[in-house]
Design an enzyme around this catalytic site. Structure first.
Site, PDB file in Angstrom:
ATOM      1  N   GLN A   1     103.563  31.568  -7.694  1.00 13.75           N
ATOM      2  CA  GLN A   1     105.014  31.352  -7.660  1.00 13.75           C
ATOM      3  C   GLN A   1     105.634  32.120  -6.486  1.00 13.75           C
ATOM      4  O   GLN A   1     106.496  31.628  -5.773  1.00 13.75           O
ATOM      5  CB  GLN A   1     105.659  31.815  -8.971  1.00 13.75           C
TER       6      GLN A   1
ATOM      7  N   ILE B   1     104.327  33.117  -3.661  1.00 19.30           N
ATOM      8  CA  ILE B   1     103.968  32.676  -2.306  1.00 19.30           C
ATOM      9  C   ILE B   1     104.806  31.480  -1.863  1.00 19.30           C
ATOM     10  O   ILE B   1     104.875  31.159  -0.685  1.00 19.30           O
ATOM     11  CB  ILE B   1     102.452  32.341  -2.235  1.00 19.30           C
TER      12      ILE B   1
ATOM     13  N   ARG C   1     114.317  34.843  -8.648  1.00 15.54           N
ATOM     14  CA  ARG C   1     113.268  35.398  -9.505  1.00 15.54           C
ATOM     15  C   ARG C   1     113.736  36.500 -10.445  1.00 15.54           C
ATOM     16  O   ARG C   1     113.003  36.843 -11.380  1.00 15.54           O
ATOM     17  CB  ARG C   1     112.095  35.900  -8.643  1.00 15.54           C
TER      18      ARG C   1
ATOM     19  N   ASP D   1     112.687  40.154   5.322  1.00 18.48           N
ATOM     20  CA  ASP D   1     113.976  40.764   5.667  1.00 18.48           C
ATOM     21  C   ASP D   1     114.905  40.711   4.447  1.00 18.48           C
ATOM     22  O   ASP D   1     114.645  39.988   3.474  1.00 18.48           O
ATOM     23  CB  ASP D   1     114.587  40.117   6.919  1.00 18.48           C
ATOM     24  N   LEU D   2     115.978  41.478   4.525  1.00 10.97           N
ATOM     25  CA  LEU D   2     116.836  41.647   3.344  1.00 10.97           C
ATOM     26  C   LEU D   2     117.510  40.336   2.915  1.00 10.97           C
ATOM     27  O   LEU D   2     117.663  40.087   1.723  1.00 10.97           O
ATOM     28  CB  LEU D   2     117.890  42.731   3.637  1.00 10.97           C
ATOM     29  N   HIS D   3     117.871  39.508   3.863  1.00  9.58           N
ATOM     30  CA  HIS D   3     118.501  38.226   3.504  1.00  9.58           C
ATOM     31  C   HIS D   3     117.547  37.398   2.648  1.00  9.58           C
ATOM     32  O   HIS D   3     117.922  36.883   1.585  1.00  9.58           O
ATOM     33  CB  HIS D   3     118.890  37.455   4.776  1.00  9.58           C
TER      34      HIS D   3
ATOM     35  N   ALA E   1      89.032  37.805  -1.276  1.00 15.77           N
ATOM     36  CA  ALA E   1      87.948  37.698  -2.262  1.00 15.77           C
ATOM     37  C   ALA E   1      86.730  37.003  -1.655  1.00 15.77           C
ATOM     38  O   ALA E   1      85.748  36.755  -2.346  1.00 15.77           O
ATOM     39  CB  ALA E   1      88.447  36.945  -3.490  1.00 15.77           C
TER      40      ALA E   1
ATOM     41  N   ARG F   1      83.940  33.344  -6.831  1.00 12.97           N
ATOM     42  CA  ARG F   1      85.303  33.614  -7.353  1.00 12.97           C
ATOM     43  C   ARG F   1      85.927  32.404  -8.033  1.00 12.97           C
ATOM     44  O   ARG F   1      86.928  32.528  -8.719  1.00 12.97           O
ATOM     45  CB  ARG F   1      86.216  34.073  -6.215  1.00 12.97           C
TER      46      ARG F   1
ATOM     47  N   HIS G   1     117.423  36.279  -1.433  1.00 11.95           N
ATOM     48  CA  HIS G   1     117.202  34.903  -1.895  1.00 11.95           C
ATOM     49  C   HIS G   1     116.101  34.893  -2.962  1.00 11.95           C
ATOM     50  O   HIS G   1     116.234  34.262  -4.015  1.00 11.95           O
ATOM     51  CB  HIS G   1     116.812  34.034  -0.694  1.00 11.95           C
TER      52      HIS G   1
END
Ligand SMILES: Cc1cc2nc3c(=O)[nH]c(=O)nc-3n(C[C@H](O)[C@H](O)[C@H](O)COP(=O)(O)OP(=O)(O)OC[C@H]3O[C@@H](n4cnc5c(N)ncnc54)[C@H](O)[C@@H]3O)c2cc1C
Length: 301
Positions: free
Chosen positions: A109, A111, A223, A212-214, A123, A196, A218
């Site tokens: 989720q 990524i 989330r 970055d903070l922006h 891995a 794996r 988001h």
């Protein structure tokens, strides 16, 4: 156990060192540097590095606005103005780099947030640890009756116990086979990149994640929201605490306008105006679908 004693000792050593710098530092963030904040049963988030503070946002904004912003003299007021008007690039002047340990199904989720830089534990190269996310019994819940993408009532008694036993047994068996396949005792040993593939999605992975903070806001808006799955929401909530200490003014504006605020459609605004004028508006007279009406009433009701 999110960290082994050796890993904790490495972190303690790093926290014991300090360097002089001319760069701006955020005192609230310095206390978080390197520290692992536990999340779920074996996961964590920890700050590896950061750049900027509240002032970095207003500095950048004043350059891009030129003289026009002089009227907004107060930094906090300017940050609130930028957030309110979706003027987002000044928030991109702050950056954060995190080390995150998380179950693979949560990573899938996470990524999806493409506006970040990621480097994941390999891995193919390394052997994964025997660490699986097993939910707390209270977090085992049935499929929601109202939300296809969510959970409802907690599972009870024997059923909860049966599910927990299966989760533990399956994880253990899969890992035993993984270990047996890569072992070189009396056999060639299967390559790690192939072995794996039998591991379940509740095994833990790790990555460095820089954003970055922006774009972090988001991520947090989506989330840390009640609609997000609990297992990713707890990571977002841990990050909210860190960001609050890092950039208190920007976080305050984000909390007010994004986390605590709401967006209304044109129909929603019209209905609200009619309601304020004393009209009794219903779903049937609102022009909204049942779902839209339910969400609208969730905001204004
Ligand atoms: C509650 C919830 C349920 C979800 N359910 C599902 C699901 O069932 N299935 C599923 O596949 N996903 C699902 N997602 C993932 C969701 O669709 C997004 O992929 C995820 O939230 C990342 O959002 P984003 O693309 O805005 O973020 P980022 O990738 O960080 O992008 C940020 C912004 O940059 C811009 N951007 C980035 N890349 C591009 C691009 N290539 N082209 C154009 N603009 C771009 C967009 O404006 C985007 O909003 C869900 C997410 C949530 C929060």
């Amino acid at each position: 156990m999110p960290l082994t004693p050796e890993q904790q000792a490495e972190i303690d050593t790093q926290r014991g060192e300090s360097h002089q710098t001319l760069r701006a530092t955020a005192p609230g963030m310095e206390k978080h540097l390197y520290t692992a904040h536990p999340v779920l049963d074996h996961g964590f988030v920890r700050v590896i590095d950061y750049m900027g503070d509240d002032r970095a946002i207003t500095q950048a904004a004043r350059v891009s606005y030129g003289r026009g912003t002089k009227a907004v003299s107060n930094d906090e007021g300017l940050i609130r103005y930028l957030m309110r008007h979706w003027h987002s690039t000044p928030f991109e002047m702050c950056e954060i780099k995190l080390h995150v340990k998380l179950p693979v199904f949560v990573a899938r989720q996470w990524i999806r947030h493409r506006t970040a830089n990621v480097n994941e534990y390999s891995a193919r190269y390394s052997i994964l640890d025997r660490e699986f996310y097993i939910p707390a019994e209270d977090d085992l819940a049935a499929q929601s009756q109202t939300n296809n993408q969510g959970r409802g009532e907690a599972l009870q008694g024997e059923e909860a116990q049966r599910v927990l036993d299966w989760l533990r047994d399956d994880s253990t068996r899969a890992y035993d086979h993984y270990e047996a396949m890569i072992s070189q005792e009396g056999q060639q040993g299967l390559a790690r990149e192939l072995a794996r593939m039998n591991l379940p999605a509740n095994i833990y992975t790790q990555w460095y994640w820089k954003v970055d903070l922006h774009n972090l806001f988001h991520f947090l808006r989506l989330r840390a929201d009640a609609h997000a799955q609990m297992e990713i929401r707890v990571y977002a909530e841990a990050l909210c605490g860190i960001v609050r200490d890092w950039v208190p003014a920007a976080y305050g504006a984000f909390e007010d306008y994004r986390l605590g605020g709401a967006q209304l459609s044109g129909k929603g605004v019209e209905c609200l105006r009619r309601m304020l004028a004393g009209e009794e508006v219903t779903q049937e007279t609102s022009g909204m679908s049942k779902g839209e009406w339910r969400e609208f009433m969730g905001v204004v009701g």
